[in-house]
Motif scaffolding. Structure first.
Motif, short mmCIF file in Angstrom:
data_model
loop_
_atom_site.label_atom_id
_atom_site.label_comp_id
_atom_site.label_asym_id
_atom_site.label_seq_id
_atom_site.Cartn_x
_atom_site.Cartn_y
_atom_site.Cartn_z
N HIS A 100 5.37 11.75 8.29
CA HIS A 100 5.38 10.49 8.89
C HIS A 100 4.57 9.39 7.91
N PHE A 101 4.57 8.20 7.92
CA PHE A 101 3.68 7.26 7.09
C PHE A 101 2.56 6.87 7.83
N ARG A 102 1.47 7.14 7.03
CA ARG A 102 0.11 6.56 7.82
C ARG A 102 -0.73 6.09 6.33
N PRO A 103 -1.08 4.86 6.42
CA PRO A 103 -1.84 4.34 5.43
C PRO A 103 -3.08 5.37 4.95
N GLY A 104 -3.77 5.81 5.89
CA GLY A 104 -4.85 6.62 5.39
C GLY A 104 -5.03 8.06 5.01
N PHE A 124 -2.29 10.91 2.52
CA PHE A 124 -1.16 11.13 1.47
C PHE A 124 0.10 11.61 2.32
N ASN A 125 1.21 11.06 2.26
CA ASN A 125 2.26 11.50 2.92
C ASN A 125 3.37 11.40 1.92
N ILE A 126 4.81 11.73 2.59
CA ILE A 126 5.78 11.77 1.48
C ILE A 126 6.23 10.40 0.95
N TYR A 127 5.82 9.40 1.45
CA TYR A 127 6.27 7.92 0.94
C TYR A 127 5.52 7.75 -0.13
N TYR A 128 4.02 8.23 -0.44
CA TYR A 128 3.25 8.33 -1.50
C TYR A 128 3.84 9.08 -2.61
#
Length: 439
Positions: free
Chosen positions: A44-48, A50-54
């Protein structure tokens, strides 16, 4: 919720909540449970955090960087501007890839790399094809360069254009230079010109008095006083022309003339006076023939004893030109002498061979001297441009005014005579004679 702050992890929280339960929890349950929670948070995307989108963004940036570096490394080296472009096209697409045995005869070919979706022809194929073409022997001073450019009709197609670059052979520029053996002198002035030019195909001389020549090292006679610009024009292989110029100065000759006060003086009792009628002279040198001399303008002289004396006068001009007059046996009847006329009118009936008689002398048809006591003799006559039109060693033959069977053009000609008198005295004389038309 107020008690949640006491627990340091989810495991402690669950252990506290299930402390009174009898169902036992395996020891490896909590590590696997925490691992699943971290995987869900990563997906899941969370700005705070590191996740799969980054991660996907980093991978895309790396792919773009690698593509740019690959294209840069395959760019051909810079070449000098081409003088001609010849292009054909070779589509490198499935089923149209050149065979290794193919021989490409054209010197200019456009290579294309076609990309359709994910079905992409490799750059290696296009690069290998270029290398095959580049192995073809090139002419001297020629080369090729490949330039990548997009196809305006099909943006998915990458084209490589080969340009043929040739370096034209430039002929060296001609250099005009010449050296005259003399640059000044007295009329008639003969000058030998030496051509010192380089890189020339042909040349032409202009002597400044209307005369021209195409000889490489000509000799020219200036028979008129003046300053002339002698020019040498040389032409290169591309018909370019370069000119060299030298100034030539032709000075007038003085004229030596004198008379004796009496033909038969009483020697040694009588004083002899010499009258000077010379022209364009600044200095005079007299030789009285008895071993005495003088530099006076009009000297007087006493001879010690009777005899046959030869009197000579040499005059000098301001430019160093000289002339001489000699009277042989000045006091013994003047038996040795030679004189020339200054004009004549040729016979209209044709050449006579130069033989003269009393009748021809009455008509003044032949140019010849009046002389006495001459034993050796040579006469030469030149045109104003230095062309030898007549020569004889026979005192009995003169010039009838014809050259190669044709009547010479009316005008002024230059004569020069050499010889020796019977008393051993030599003479060198020269002057002008005018060939007049018969009216």
């Amino acid at each position: 919720m107020e008690k949640t702050g006491k627990y340091k992890s989810i495991e402690e929280l669950y252990r506290a909540g299930l402390a009174g339960r009898e169902y036992p929890v395996p020891d490896n349950f909590w590590p696997r449970f925490a691992k699943k929670l971290r995987f869900r948070e990563f997906m899941h995307f969370r700005p705070g955090s590191f996740n799969i989108y980054y991660l996907a963004g980093l991978i895309a940036a790396a792919a773009v960087t690698i593509s740019i570096l690959t294209i840069k490394s395959e760019e051909p080296p810079a070449e000098s501007p081409d003088t001609g472009i010849y292009t054909d096209s070779l589509d490198i697409a499935p089923g149209n890839i050149p065979d290794e045995k193919d021989t490409v005869e054209e010197t200019g070919i456009t290579y294309e790399e076609e990309r359709v979706g994910t079905n992409e022809i490799s750059k290696k194929t296009a690069r290998d094809t270029r290398e095959k073409i580049n192995k073809k022997p090139q002419k001297d001073n020629a080369g090729t360069v490949q330039i990548e450019k997009p196809d305006s009709e099909n943006p998915k197609r990458l084209m490589f254009e080969e340009k043929v670059i040739s370096e034209p052979v430039v002929a060296p520029a001609p250099v005009a230079k010449f050296i005259p053996d003399v640059k000044e002198g007295c009329v008639p002035l003969s000058i030998a010109f030496k051509n010192m030019s380089h890189n020339f195909d042909s040349c032409i001389w202009e002597f400044g008095d209307g005369g021209i020549s195409t000889e490489e090292n000509p000799v020219w006679v200036y028979d008129k006083v003046g300053d002339y610009e002698a020019s040498l024009i040389v032409f290169g292989e591309d018909r370019s022309r370069v000119t060299a110029v030298e100034t030539v100065s032709v000075y007038p000759k003085p004229v030596a003339r004198f008379e004796i006060s009496t033909d038969k003086p009483e020697i040694p009792d009588e004083e002899i006076r010499f009258y000077n009628y010379s022209q364009n002279a600044v200095a005079w040198k007299w030789d009285f023939g008895d071993g005495n001399s003088s530099e006076e303008f009009e000297p007087r002289h006493f001879y010690d004893k009777p005899g046959s004396y030869t009197v000579k006068l040499v005059v000098l001009s301001e430019h160093g030109c000289t002339d001489t007059m000699v009277i042989t046996d000045a006091f013994g009847g003047n038996t040795c002498f030679i004189k020339f006329p200054n004009a004549f009118v040729p016979n209209e009936g044709g050449p006579t061979g130069g033989y003269y008689s009393n009748r021809s002398d009455e008509q003044e048809e032949v140019f010849h001297p009046v002389c006495s006591g001459v034993v050796t003799y040579n006469l030469r006559i030149y045109s104003r441009r230095g062309l030898l039109v007549f020569e004889t060693d026979d005192i009995e033959i003169g010039w009838d005014g014809y050259y190669k069977g044709q009547k010479a053009e009316p005008g002024v000609y230059i004569w020069k005579a050499r010889g020796m008198f019977q008393n051993g005295e030599t003479f060198v004389k020269g002057g002008d004679v005018t060939l007049l038309p018969r009216w």
